[in-house]
Enzyme design. Structure first.
Site, mmCIF file in Angstrom:
data_model
loop_
_atom_site.group_PDB
_atom_site.id
_atom_site.type_symbol
_atom_site.label_atom_id
_atom_site.label_comp_id
_atom_site.label_asym_id
_atom_site.label_seq_id
_atom_site.Cartn_x
_atom_site.Cartn_y
_atom_site.Cartn_z
ATOM 1 N N CYS A 43 0.817 -1.214 0.000
ATOM 2 C CA CYS A 43 0.000 0.000 0.000
ATOM 3 C C CYS A 43 0.850 1.262 0.000
ATOM 4 O O CYS A 43 0.649 2.161 -0.807
ATOM 5 C CB CYS A 43 -0.937 0.002 1.198
ATOM 6 S SG CYS A 43 -1.982 1.475 1.276
ATOM 7 N N CYS A 48 -1.549 1.763 -2.902
ATOM 8 C CA CYS A 48 -2.560 2.791 -2.670
ATOM 9 C C CYS A 48 -2.019 4.212 -2.646
ATOM 10 O O CYS A 48 -2.569 5.110 -3.298
ATOM 11 C CB CYS A 48 -3.278 2.550 -1.341
ATOM 12 S SG CYS A 48 -3.548 0.834 -0.900
ATOM 13 N N LYS A 51 -0.177 5.439 -5.937
ATOM 14 C CA LYS A 51 -1.228 5.468 -6.957
ATOM 15 C C LYS A 51 -2.110 6.699 -6.779
ATOM 16 O O LYS A 51 -2.407 7.407 -7.749
ATOM 17 C CB LYS A 51 -2.085 4.212 -6.877
ATOM 18 C CG LYS A 51 -3.326 4.270 -7.757
ATOM 19 C CD LYS A 51 -4.445 3.421 -7.228
ATOM 20 C CE LYS A 51 -4.875 3.761 -5.827
ATOM 21 N NZ LYS A 51 -5.813 2.758 -5.293
ATOM 22 N N TYR A 179 -9.707 -2.815 -10.389
ATOM 23 C CA TYR A 179 -9.210 -1.606 -9.735
ATOM 24 C C TYR A 179 -7.941 -1.069 -10.409
ATOM 25 O O TYR A 179 -7.891 0.065 -10.879
ATOM 26 C CB TYR A 179 -8.834 -1.902 -8.278
ATOM 27 C CG TYR A 179 -9.944 -2.184 -7.316
ATOM 28 C CD1 TYR A 179 -10.340 -1.231 -6.375
ATOM 29 C CD2 TYR A 179 -10.581 -3.420 -7.285
ATOM 30 C CE1 TYR A 179 -11.340 -1.500 -5.443
ATOM 31 C CE2 TYR A 179 -11.582 -3.695 -6.368
ATOM 32 C CZ TYR A 179 -11.953 -2.733 -5.449
ATOM 33 O OH TYR A 179 -12.935 -3.003 -4.543
ATOM 34 N N GLU A 183 -7.545 2.230 -12.814
ATOM 35 C CA GLU A 183 -6.889 3.372 -12.177
ATOM 36 C C GLU A 183 -5.686 3.826 -12.996
ATOM 37 O O GLU A 183 -5.484 5.027 -13.220
ATOM 38 C CB GLU A 183 -6.483 3.003 -10.748
ATOM 39 C CG GLU A 183 -7.691 2.909 -9.822
ATOM 40 C CD GLU A 183 -7.395 2.290 -8.481
ATOM 41 O OE1 GLU A 183 -8.239 2.419 -7.570
ATOM 42 O OE2 GLU A 183 -6.338 1.652 -8.321
ATOM 43 N N HIS A 438 -27.110 21.757 0.285
ATOM 44 C CA HIS A 438 -27.222 22.294 -1.076
ATOM 45 C C HIS A 438 -26.262 23.455 -1.286
ATOM 46 O O HIS A 438 -26.045 24.247 -0.363
ATOM 47 C CB HIS A 438 -28.666 22.781 -1.297
ATOM 48 C CG HIS A 438 -28.930 23.310 -2.658
ATOM 49 N ND1 HIS A 438 -29.053 22.490 -3.753
ATOM 50 C CD2 HIS A 438 -29.088 24.591 -3.099
ATOM 51 C CE1 HIS A 438 -29.286 23.240 -4.817
ATOM 52 N NE2 HIS A 438 -29.314 24.517 -4.447
ATOM 53 N N GLU A 443 -26.427 15.557 -2.172
ATOM 54 C CA GLU A 443 -27.785 15.797 -1.670
ATOM 55 C C GLU A 443 -28.802 14.893 -2.355
ATOM 56 O O GLU A 443 -29.882 14.628 -1.816
ATOM 57 C CB GLU A 443 -28.178 17.260 -1.844
ATOM 58 C CG GLU A 443 -28.344 17.718 -3.278
ATOM 59 C CD GLU A 443 -28.684 19.196 -3.378
ATOM 60 O OE1 GLU A 443 -29.761 19.578 -2.890
ATOM 61 O OE2 GLU A 443 -27.870 19.961 -3.920
#
Length: 461
Positions: A43, A48, A51, A179, A183, A438, A443
């Site tokens: 990672c 991770c 990346k 993934y 990516e 908002h 929302e």
């Protein structure tokens, strides 16, 4: 003399192993952790974190293009790949040092060496020393898997090598549809490469909700990424600095880089598992463990990608913490694998938690679907044709929200918060009772009132 040299020996200095070592040491255990490469594991070093840094940088080109709609005139834009790589390397080195420091501060000893089993309680280090341990934790992670050998496989790189390329390739071929493949497709495309994705299945992102799969593919293709499905790479030829990738459909593609991202396999080779009596799970090739992460040998445990259960860094960390609390903290903890949020940092981003529509319909008699697809407010000014997808999967009987799926900017950040609600078994009425914030894209998650689809399973006669 003590019966063993240490209370706990951890093989692997990745996120899961480091967490286990630190927590166990905090509980008073004498801990040693061995890492043959760099502290931080996949990672931090080659996964991770680097990346995400590459992904963030690749967004800039699109941000510049969007700026014109907001009145900005930007002059000549230049990008330097070596600068990106060098700055990434500096950040990774900083994190690696932090990982090492934090482990040592906890009281655990870090050993920069490879460790292999000599017996159920004995490990031999690559420096020739042997260590005995009362408990042993295997946390060696996973490694890229290129699949079956094909002619020219030696010309193919994995994501590991992609972080250290000397220059940005003009044309890239990536095999894979999950993934990592998507990516990196977004990364290379964002920096200016022409990208083609090859995937053997009928559509990318196998295992994700069907609406998500369709939406992501459409958006990637809008961005100029070519996606070829129902196809595989059969051969790669090299001609100087260029490659010719031959596909199963009879076509070929020229590029300066060929990358495979078709999966990862558990890193179990050459650990001496047979000498310790540790069994492999025949179903997935990983270390076989029970719900407590215990292997076939009672005092040996396995966590993270090496078990091939849920190959996500936060899962490995949770497993490592639970192991240390259970074995050394006198507080038995089992990891709950239900409703794990996950994200794909492709472009656009995917965030998801809970059940897909297909999974819900297979397990619940009444399922309501709330789905919306819209242009975000930014696109109305920038002129971008990108669209956001938001989808809620609801148990029509209890009103409980079973799953939430988002494709769009900040999907991962949004889904992390929503995962709390899903984990707490929030209902659609709870979502509806929440006042919207908002103007945001999120929302929509609390303003969808009418189901876009409703499924009722017919009772068997």
């Amino acid at each position: 003399m003590a019966e063993f040299d240490v209370d706990l020996f951890v093989i692997g200095g990745g996120s899961g192993g480091v967490r286990a070592a630190r927590i166990a040491a905090g509980h008073g255990a004498k801990v040693m952790i061995a890492e043959e490469y760099r502290m931080g594991g996949t990672c931090v070093i080659r996964g991770c974190v680097p990346k995400k840094l590459f992904v963030l940088g690749s967004h800039v080109h699109q941000e510049i293009a969007d700026a014109a709609g907001f009145g900005w005139t930007i002059g000549e834009v230049k990008f330097d790949w070596p600068t990106l790589v060098a700055n990434k390397d500096k950040e990774i080195a900083r994190l690696e040092a932090a990982y090492t420091t934090n482990v040592e501060k906890s009281g655990a000893e870090v050993v920069k060496a490879r460790a292999e089993f000599e017996g159920p309680h004995t490990l031999r280090l690559s420096d020739g020393k042997t260590v005995t341990a009362r408990h042993i934790l295997i946390a060696t992670g996973g490694a890229p898997n290129h699949g079956k050998p094909i002619p020219g496989i030696e010309h193919v790189i994995s994501s590991d090598e992609a972080f250290h390329l000397k220059e940005l390739p003009k044309r890239v071929v990536i095999q894979g549809g999950g993934y990592i493949a998507l990516e990196f497709a977004g990364i290379f495309s964002g920096y200016g490469s022409d990208v083609t994705v090859i995937y053997r299945g009928d559509n990318i992102l196998r295992g994700f909700d069907e609406d998500v799969r369709k939406h992501v593919r459409t958006e990637l293709e809008k961005r100029g990424i070519t996606i070829i499905t129902g196809c595989t790479v059969e051969k790669v030829d090299r001609y100087g600095k260029e490659f010719s990738t031959h596909l199963s459909n009879g076509s070929s593609i020229a590029s300066e880089l060929v990358m495979f991202a078709i999966g990862r396999h558990p890193n179990v080779a050459n650990l001496g598992l047979d000498k310790a009596g540790v069994a492999i799970n025949p179903a997935n090739g990983g270390i076989a463990v029970d719900g407590w992460s215990k292997t076939s040998v009672p005092h040996i445990y396995g966590i993270g990608d090496v078990t091939h259960r849920f190959n996500l860094t936060p899962v490995a960390i949770r497993e490592g913490h639970a192991f240390a609390d259970t074995v050394f903290g006198k507080r038995p903890v089992q990891v709950d694998y239900a409703n794990i949020p996950t994200a794909v940092f492709c472009q656009p981003e995917v965030g998801t938690v809970g059940l897909t529509e297909a999974e819900a319909r297979a397990n619940f008699s009444h399922v309501d679907i709330y789905r919306t697809d819209f242009r975000p407010i930014k696109a109305t000014m920038s002129g971008s044709q990108s669209r956001v997808l938001m989808k809620l999967v609801v148990d029509g009987t209890t009103d409980r929200v079973l799953g939430c799926h988002i494709v769009g900017d900040c999907a991962a950040e949004t889904i992390q918060a929503l995962a709390i609600a899903v984990k707490m078994k929030a209902t659609k009425a709870d979502f509806d009772a929440t006042i919207a914030l908002h103007p945001t894209a999120a929302e929509e998650l609390v303003t969808m009132r009418t189901p876009t689809a409703r499924y009722v399973r017919q009772a068997a006669e």
